[in-house]
Scaffold this active site. Structure first.
Site, PDB file in Angstrom:
ATOM      1  N   SER A 191       0.806  -1.225   0.000  1.00 16.43           N
ATOM      2  CA  SER A 191       0.000   0.000   0.000  1.00 16.43           C
ATOM      3  C   SER A 191       0.835   1.270   0.000  1.00 16.43           C
ATOM      4  O   SER A 191       0.328   2.337  -0.354  1.00 16.43           O
ATOM      5  CB  SER A 191      -0.936   0.014   1.210  1.00 16.43           C
ATOM      6  OG  SER A 191      -0.208  -0.115   2.418  1.00 16.43           O
TER       7      SER A 191
ATOM      8  N   ASP B 216      -4.171   7.508   8.063  1.00 19.05           N
ATOM      9  CA  ASP B 216      -5.024   6.638   8.857  1.00 19.05           C
ATOM     10  C   ASP B 216      -4.142   6.000   9.924  1.00 19.05           C
ATOM     11  O   ASP B 216      -3.090   6.540  10.257  1.00 19.05           O
ATOM     12  CB  ASP B 216      -5.774   5.618   7.979  1.00 19.05           C
ATOM     13  CG  ASP B 216      -4.834   4.744   7.142  1.00 19.05           C
ATOM     14  OD1 ASP B 216      -3.650   4.614   7.508  1.00 19.05           O
ATOM     15  OD2 ASP B 216      -5.286   4.197   6.115  1.00 19.05           O
TER      16      ASP B 216
ATOM     17  N   HIS C 244      -1.006   4.377   7.407  1.00 19.47           N
ATOM     18  CA  HIS C 244      -0.392   4.986   6.216  1.00 19.47           C
ATOM     19  C   HIS C 244      -0.051   6.461   6.409  1.00 19.47           C
ATOM     20  O   HIS C 244      -0.830   7.210   7.017  1.00 19.47           O
ATOM     21  CB  HIS C 244      -1.329   4.829   5.024  1.00 19.47           C
ATOM     22  CG  HIS C 244      -1.664   3.408   4.731  1.00 19.47           C
ATOM     23  ND1 HIS C 244      -2.856   2.816   5.114  1.00 19.47           N
ATOM     24  CD2 HIS C 244      -0.942   2.435   4.104  1.00 19.47           C
ATOM     25  CE1 HIS C 244      -2.852   1.551   4.738  1.00 19.47           C
ATOM     26  NE2 HIS C 244      -1.710   1.299   4.120  1.00 19.47           N
TER      27      HIS C 244
END
Length: 358
Positions: free
Chosen positions: A42, A333, A336
């Protein structure tokens, strides 16, 4: 004279050839890099997970709220990623598209593409947790991409792009956080040190695989201080008042030391390979310990929702419960980084480790 509708179909190829011939002119700092090709999780996924059957998606607001047009592209951040900033700094393009996004074609992918998938890892078992794209499948996508590039640009030009491109590999955090601690299947099979060595062998094999396919300039990113992620502080370290969990940070440090040794080994053994390692641990820990030096106020929680547990589908699908200014946060978040922290890392990399490739 009547012009046929496709009479200028050769124009994109001509432009690509001119770029390859004359090179980019970004302040004279960088060698000619025709494309940025990305593998990982990610940290570098621009939206591939949007097009597979998984809950690990970031294709809704408030994700992407600060991206151009306020679009939730599937990037797990409020805006661009480090690889986007690197591509921009190299004078290539401002953002790197996801390979599975049907809105892009080989014409756009010729100058940069990401095969990355959020929630994946070096370990194929990590990808199975959330049914995402394993590293082995990303390799298959790259092989497919090469064939498409040869058809689009011609074999000789495609070979030049493949050999002169910058390759970025950013992966590994999920193997430990998700696959070793939260879903501890591997912890039943391996000690932490054994698992580190297991992942290192996968990393080495993958680097050699893409080298054999033509990659020469490879930028390998290590692990951040995973013990300082807001979700780790909240879920795995409550009894210590949500401080950074030092045993997990020690894993990051050990893994990065082993990765550096691997890089030294391969660069000494593999002819023509330019492989550099970037250890983000020190930089990101500095941001966590001294945030005000970077214009950041909050590091123990993310911007989205309460910022302590929200990630992916748990992040409220509204901007109302998120912080008004993400630039004040290190994390978007509970895992991340914000676009600001991604930019900080990209700028640091361009002026340090990446400089060894250019």
């Amino acid at each position: 004279m009547v012009l046929q509708g496709n009479c200028f179909s050769w124009l994109p190829k001509l432009i690509l050839l001119l770029v390859l011939y004359f090179g980019n002119k970004t302040e004279g700092r960088y060698e000619n890099i025709p494309a940025v090709i990305v593998f990982g999780d990610s940290s570098v996924d621009a939206g591939n997970n949007n097009f597979i059957d998984t809950i690990a998606k970031g294709n809704f607001l408030p994700y992407g709220r600060d991206f151009e047009g306020g679009n939730p592209t599937g990037r797990f951040s409020n805006g661009r990623l480090s690889t986007d900033f690197i591509s921009d700094a190299l004078g290539i393009k401002p953002s790197i598209p996801a390979y599975l996004d049907p809105n892009y074609s080989i014409e756009e992918f010729a100058t940069g593409v990401t095969f990355a998938s959020a929630s994946t890892g070096y370990d194929s078992l990590t990808a199975q947790v959330f049914n995402v794209i394993p590293l082995s499948k990303q390799l298959e996508f790259f092989k497919e991409y090469k064939k498409k590039l040869e058809i689009y640009a011609g074999i000789a030009t495609a070979q030049t792009i493949i050999q002169e491109a910058l390759y970025v590999i950013s992966i590994g955090s999920n193997d430990f956080i998700v696959n070793y601690y939260i879903f501890p299947e591997r912890s039943k099979q391996f000690t932490v040190e054994e698992y580190e060595n297991f992942l290192q062998s996968i990393s080495e094999n993958f680097i050699l695989e893409i080298y054999n396919l033509g990659a020469r300039k490879i930028f390998l990113v290590g692990l951040p201080p995973i013990g300082c992620f807001p979700i780790v502080r909240t879920v795995l370290n409550l009894k210590f008042g949500r401080a950074c969990r030092e045993d997990l940070n020690e894993i990051s440090r050990n893994f990065n030391r082993k990765t550096r040794s691997l890089v030294n080994k391969l660069t000494g053994e593999v002819k023509g390979l330019k492989l550099v390692f970037d250890d983000p641990y020190g930089l990101i820990l500095s941001v966590v310990k001294h945030p005000h030096l970077y214009g950041i106020d909050i590091v123990a929680e993310g911007c989205c929702g309460t910022g302590v547990l929200e990630i992916g589908f748990l992040c409220p699908k509204s901007n109302e419960r998120s912080c008004p200014d993400a630039n004040k946060y290190a994390f978007w978040d509970s895992v991340h980084p914000t676009e600001k922290l991604y930019r900080i890392f990209a700028d640091h990399a361009l002026n340090t480790s990446l400089g060894e490739l250019f």
